[in-house]
Design a protein around this motif. Structure first.
Motif, PDB file in Angstrom:
ATOM      1  N   GLY A  98       0.429   5.272   2.050  1.00  0.00           N
ATOM      2  CA  GLY A  98       1.140   4.065   2.438  1.00  0.00           C
ATOM      3  C   GLY A  98       0.200   2.947   2.850  1.00  0.00           C
ATOM      4  O   GLY A  98      -1.022   3.053   2.721  1.00  0.00           O
ATOM      5  N   PRO A  99       0.751   1.850   3.379  1.00  0.00           N
ATOM      6  CA  PRO A  99      -0.053   0.682   3.767  1.00  0.00           C
ATOM      7  C   PRO A  99      -0.709   0.877   5.133  1.00  0.00           C
ATOM      8  O   PRO A  99      -0.511   1.901   5.806  1.00  0.00           O
ATOM      9  N   ASP A 100      -1.475  -0.123   5.549  1.00  0.00           N
ATOM     10  CA  ASP A 100      -2.081  -0.070   6.872  1.00  0.00           C
ATOM     11  C   ASP A 100      -1.300  -0.955   7.853  1.00  0.00           C
ATOM     12  O   ASP A 100      -0.334  -1.645   7.478  1.00  0.00           O
ATOM     13  N   LEU A 101      -1.707  -0.911   9.107  1.00  0.00           N
ATOM     14  CA  LEU A 101      -0.999  -1.657  10.151  1.00  0.00           C
ATOM     15  C   LEU A 101      -1.089  -3.157   9.923  1.00  0.00           C
ATOM     16  O   LEU A 101      -0.153  -3.891  10.257  1.00  0.00           O
ATOM     17  N   LYS A 102      -2.177  -3.623   9.352  1.00  0.00           N
ATOM     18  CA  LYS A 102      -2.291  -5.059   9.055  1.00  0.00           C
ATOM     19  C   LYS A 102      -1.187  -5.486   8.103  1.00  0.00           C
ATOM     20  O   LYS A 102      -0.546  -6.529   8.310  1.00  0.00           O
TER      21      LYS A 102
END
Length: 285
Positions: A98-102
């Motif tokens: 999945g994506p990162d926190l940014k």
């Protein structure tokens, strides 16, 4: 690391079939691959030949990887193996899909409870790393990833060998720390050398990350590196609840304690921090 997804420049690496180039950095290239022996998807970091300075460096790295292979926590990306041979030195890790926190902060609408759940997962993972006797040493939004099911995974945590401080993707103590998130005690001064990374310096970096999560901007919006370091050392940022009215004052107080200039004034550990965050969530129900 860049985050371009491109076809790999090679088809195989040891017993892995490669299907994607995830990125390139100063120390090597990262691929997504499939283990042909068990069909497990993994991220493979192939180091550039010049990364390891000598045999001692390589030995310490391999020993540290052996320690980290025993790590098992749902909020910490797992290390599978370290491969050495004719194809080069390669670190194999859990692939986080999945994506990162940014990305999350840039694209998801504000939801206090959802962000508190994320914060609690980060605390759980970081507490586990600290309990094993290590520090992360580069906490920031791009090192906090999500699986497609929404589970948080800490990545890029440091590998501490006998002679070197190493990380999964970057070498060198000061090069590894991202300036916006560096704790004051880690900044070298003419009067003293940089301090050693500790759980409290990780909590400071996490506090800067939480400031961004809940105030919706960084605490020190400056574009000059030396000015930024001076802010870390001497400037008290505006209270997060004044920057963003959606941030509860109680939560803002927690963040301000996390980024206190003195390490001894921050939270004792991430368990105490997680309990404080849980109290904020309960007070909003």
């Amino acid at each position: 690391m860049t985050q371009e997804f491109r076809p790999p420049d090679r088809q195989t690496l040891y017993h892995y079939r490669l299907d994607r180039l995830l990125g390139k950095g100063g120390t090597g290239q990262v691929y997504r691959g499939i283990d042909v022996e068990n069909n497990r998807v993994a991220a493979l970091k192939l180091f550039y030949p010049a990364f390891f300075r000598n045999r001692l460096h390589l030995r310490d790295f391999a020993r540290s990887v052996a320690k980290f292979r025993g790590f098992s926590h749902p909020n910490v990306a797992q290390i599978y193996e370290f491969l050495q041979g004719d194809e080069g030195e390669c670190l194999v890790l859990e692939y986080v899909d999945g994506p990162d926190l940014k990305w999350y902060l840039d694209n998801r609408p504000w939801n206090l409870q959802e962000r508190l759940v994320i914060a609690a997962q980060v605390c759980n993972g970081l507490q586990y790393v600290h309990e094993q006797g290590f520090t992360h040493h580069d906490l920031k939004p791009t090192n906090i990833l999500f699986t497609r099911k929404g589970i948080v995974k800490l990545v890029d945590y440091s590998l501490s060998g006998n002679s070197y401080l190493l990380s999964l993707f970057d070498s060198g103590l000061h090069e590894q720390v991202t300036p916006m998130y560096v704790a004051p005690e880690l900044i070298p001064l003419p009067s003293r050398a940089a301090g050693k990374a500790t759980p409290q310096s990780d909590i400071y970096s996490l506090g800067i990350t939480f400031y961004l999560m809940f105030a919706e901007r960084v605490p020190f919006p400056v574009d000059n590196l030396q000015h930024l370091y001076q802010c870390h050392l001497r400037v008290i940022p505006e209270h997060p609840s004044r920057v963003n009215k959606k941030c509860p004052p109680q939560l803002g107080d927690i963040i301000m304690r996390m980024i206190d200039k003195k390490p001894e004034n921050r939270y004792m550990d991430c368990d105490h921090l997680r309990i404080a965050l849980a109290a904020v969530g309960q007070s909003r129900i």
